[in-house]
Write a protein that holds these residues in place. Structure first.
Motif, PDB file in Angstrom:
ATOM      1  N   VAL A 170     -28.482  49.450  26.707  1.00 43.25           N
ATOM      2  CA  VAL A 170     -29.316  49.819  27.851  1.00 43.25           C
ATOM      3  C   VAL A 170     -28.737  51.049  28.550  1.00 43.25           C
ATOM      4  CG1 VAL A 170     -30.180  49.040  30.085  1.00 43.25           C
ATOM      5  CG2 VAL A 170     -30.129  47.462  28.161  1.00 43.25           C
ATOM      6  N   GLN A 171     -27.417  51.102  28.674  1.00 40.84           N
ATOM      7  CA  GLN A 171     -26.798  52.269  29.292  1.00 40.84           C
ATOM      8  C   GLN A 171     -27.013  53.519  28.448  1.00 40.84           C
ATOM      9  OE1 GLN A 171     -22.831  50.709  29.561  1.00 40.84           O
ATOM     10  NE2 GLN A 171     -23.006  50.358  31.767  1.00 40.84           N
ATOM     11  N   LYS A 172     -26.941  53.381  27.142  1.00 43.85           N
ATOM     12  CA  LYS A 172     -27.194  54.528  26.265  1.00 43.85           C
ATOM     13  C   LYS A 172     -28.626  55.013  26.410  1.00 43.85           C
ATOM     14  CE  LYS A 172     -23.856  53.036  22.805  1.00 43.85           C
ATOM     15  NZ  LYS A 172     -23.676  52.525  21.450  1.00 43.85           N
ATOM     16  N   TYR A 173     -29.560  54.098  26.504  1.00 42.32           N
ATOM     17  CA  TYR A 173     -30.963  54.455  26.688  1.00 42.32           C
ATOM     18  C   TYR A 173     -31.160  55.182  28.017  1.00 42.32           C
ATOM     19  CZ  TYR A 173     -36.015  53.940  27.036  1.00 42.32           C
ATOM     20  OH  TYR A 173     -37.343  54.195  27.171  1.00 42.32           O
ATOM     21  N   ALA A 177     -33.107  63.684  28.937  1.00 44.77           N
ATOM     22  CA  ALA A 177     -34.425  64.218  28.585  1.00 44.77           C
ATOM     23  C   ALA A 177     -35.167  64.714  29.823  1.00 44.77           C
ATOM     24  CB  ALA A 177     -35.246  63.148  27.870  1.00 44.77           C
ATOM     25  N   VAL A 178     -35.060  63.973  30.911  1.00 51.68           N
ATOM     26  CA  VAL A 178     -35.730  64.393  32.147  1.00 51.68           C
ATOM     27  C   VAL A 178     -35.101  65.666  32.688  1.00 51.68           C
ATOM     28  CG1 VAL A 178     -36.151  63.758  34.551  1.00 51.68           C
ATOM     29  CG2 VAL A 178     -36.564  62.106  32.739  1.00 51.68           C
ATOM     30  N   GLY A 202     -44.050  71.550  35.383  1.00 57.61           N
ATOM     31  CA  GLY A 202     -44.044  70.263  36.087  1.00 57.61           C
ATOM     32  C   GLY A 202     -44.890  69.188  35.444  1.00 57.61           C
ATOM     33  N   TRP A 203     -46.081  69.543  34.968  1.00 60.98           N
ATOM     34  CA  TRP A 203     -46.956  68.513  34.403  1.00 60.98           C
ATOM     35  C   TRP A 203     -46.414  67.986  33.087  1.00 60.98           C
ATOM     36  CZ3 TRP A 203     -49.337  69.360  29.728  1.00 60.98           C
ATOM     37  CH2 TRP A 203     -49.358  70.677  29.266  1.00 60.98           C
ATOM     38  N   VAL A 204     -45.704  68.833  32.334  1.00 57.51           N
ATOM     39  CA  VAL A 204     -45.111  68.372  31.076  1.00 57.51           C
ATOM     40  C   VAL A 204     -43.950  67.424  31.376  1.00 57.51           C
ATOM     41  CG1 VAL A 204     -43.979  69.094  28.950  1.00 57.51           C
ATOM     42  CG2 VAL A 204     -45.826  70.466  29.889  1.00 57.51           C
ATOM     43  N   THR A 205     -43.196  67.758  32.425  1.00 61.84           N
ATOM     44  CA  THR A 205     -42.101  66.878  32.840  1.00 61.84           C
ATOM     45  C   THR A 205     -42.638  65.507  33.235  1.00 61.84           C
ATOM     46  OG1 THR A 205     -40.828  68.772  33.609  1.00 61.84           O
ATOM     47  CG2 THR A 205     -40.191  66.618  34.451  1.00 61.84           C
ATOM     48  N   GLY A 255     -43.822  58.959  29.417  1.00 56.32           N
ATOM     49  CA  GLY A 255     -43.565  58.512  28.056  1.00 56.32           C
ATOM     50  C   GLY A 255     -42.292  57.692  27.946  1.00 56.32           C
ATOM     51  N   LEU A 256     -41.261  58.098  28.686  1.00 51.93           N
ATOM     52  CA  LEU A 256     -40.007  57.344  28.658  1.00 51.93           C
ATOM     53  C   LEU A 256     -40.159  55.966  29.286  1.00 51.93           C
ATOM     54  CD1 LEU A 256     -37.483  60.175  29.575  1.00 51.93           C
ATOM     55  CD2 LEU A 256     -37.668  58.991  27.387  1.00 51.93           C
ATOM     56  N   ILE A 257     -41.040  55.858  30.254  1.00 50.79           N
ATOM     57  CA  ILE A 257     -41.287  54.554  30.882  1.00 50.79           C
ATOM     58  C   ILE A 257     -42.222  53.719  30.011  1.00 50.79           C
ATOM     59  CG2 ILE A 257     -42.355  53.423  32.869  1.00 50.79           C
ATOM     60  CD1 ILE A 257     -41.355  55.817  34.536  1.00 50.79           C
ATOM     61  N   ALA A 258     -43.232  54.353  29.422  1.00 51.07           N
ATOM     62  CA  ALA A 258     -44.260  53.615  28.692  1.00 51.07           C
ATOM     63  C   ALA A 258     -43.773  53.091  27.343  1.00 51.07           C
ATOM     64  CB  ALA A 258     -45.479  54.506  28.486  1.00 51.07           C
ATOM     65  N   ALA A 259     -42.843  53.782  26.695  1.00 49.39           N
ATOM     66  CA  ALA A 259     -42.428  53.379  25.351  1.00 49.39           C
ATOM     67  C   ALA A 259     -41.882  51.947  25.296  1.00 49.39           C
ATOM     68  CB  ALA A 259     -41.420  54.374  24.789  1.00 49.39           C
TER      69      ALA A 259
END
Length: 63
Positions: A4-7, A14-15, A24-27, A33-37
């Protein structure tokens, strides 16, 4: 270091990289995406697999 810490470290990197190099919109899309995966991955599990995952998490809390 736990998985979990590595993730979390990878997601933070990435952020930061997207904040520096992308608009900004791509960020925002990267963050979503990082939350949804992991959420989508969890909901793709069968109910029995979800229960097993919950048991494993509960067992690991007391360690």
């Amino acid at each position: 270091m736990s998985p979990v810490q590595k993730y979390a470290i990878g997601a933070g990197a990435a952020v930061l990289i997207s904040l520096i190099f992308l608009p900004g919109w791509v960020t925002l899309l990267v963050v979503l995406g990082l939350i949804a995966a992991p959420v989508v991955g969890y909901f793709m599990l069968d109910p029995s697999q979800r229960e097993r995952l919950k048991r494993v998490r509960r067992r690991g809390i007391g360690r």
